[in-house]
Design a protein around this motif. Structure first.
Motif, mmCIF file in Angstrom:
data_model
loop_
_atom_site.group_PDB
_atom_site.id
_atom_site.type_symbol
_atom_site.label_atom_id
_atom_site.label_comp_id
_atom_site.label_asym_id
_atom_site.label_seq_id
_atom_site.Cartn_x
_atom_site.Cartn_y
_atom_site.Cartn_z
ATOM 1 N N UNK A 22 72.357 11.535 17.881
ATOM 2 C CA UNK A 22 73.294 10.556 17.314
ATOM 3 C C UNK A 22 73.622 10.872 15.854
ATOM 4 N N UNK A 23 72.669 11.437 15.143
ATOM 5 C CA UNK A 23 72.917 11.836 13.754
ATOM 6 C C UNK A 23 73.861 13.039 13.722
ATOM 7 N N UNK A 24 73.632 13.994 14.649
ATOM 8 C CA UNK A 24 74.535 15.154 14.726
ATOM 9 C C UNK A 24 75.944 14.717 15.126
ATOM 10 N N UNK A 25 76.040 13.768 16.054
ATOM 11 C CA UNK A 25 77.352 13.276 16.478
ATOM 12 C C UNK A 25 78.080 12.597 15.320
ATOM 13 N N UNK A 26 77.359 11.807 14.553
ATOM 14 C CA UNK A 26 77.962 11.149 13.383
ATOM 15 C C UNK A 26 78.424 12.192 12.368
#
Length: 138
Positions: A22-26
């Motif tokens: 989710x951090x990479x997606x953000x």
């Protein structure tokens, strides 16, 4: 949206290496909004081809296509052309197929004009993907 500062850019680049999908997606969504994505093209390419989670691929591709510009479209086509993981390749194809310009007919002409430019791209993979997409729209 907050201003795109050098610090926020550095933070997003660092976040692109996170173990959390989710951090990479953000990070992908944030970097896709950079005024000049060419400066972060390598990081965006890695996020588009994320080997651990297609959610990262999806969010990054969607944000790039939402730009509605040649640079964003080119980045997604370049990743789709070299995706070796079938799940990632399918996700990129789905994002391209779902591009609101082509899926709804809105701004279809803009998408076609951009795709007509890319068959002269410097990278043969981008040229080929653009031709495939053009064929599907006609």
């Amino acid at each position: 949206m907050e201003a795109f500062t050098d610090k926020r850019l550095r933070d997003a680049i660092a976040a692109a290496e996170s173990p959390s999908w989710s951090v990479r997606a953000a990070a992908g969504r944030h970097l896709a909004a950079a005024p000049r994505i060419e400066s972060v093209a390598g990081v965006l390419h890695r996020l588009l081809l994320d080997a651990q989670d297609t959610g990262v691929t999806s969010d990054t591709a969607s944000a790039l296509l939402a730009r509605r510009d040649l640079a964003g479209l080119r980045a997604v086509l370049a990743a789709r052309a070299v995706a070796s993981d079938q799940g990632t390749a399918d996700q990129l194809a789905a994002e391209l197929d779902g591009d609101p310009r082509g899926a709804t007919g809105q701004d279809d002409d803009d998408l076609i004009v951009q795709l007509q430019i890319l068959p002269t791209d410097r990278e043969p993979e981008v040229r080929n993907e653009a031709l495939v997409r053009l064929t599907r729209l006609r």
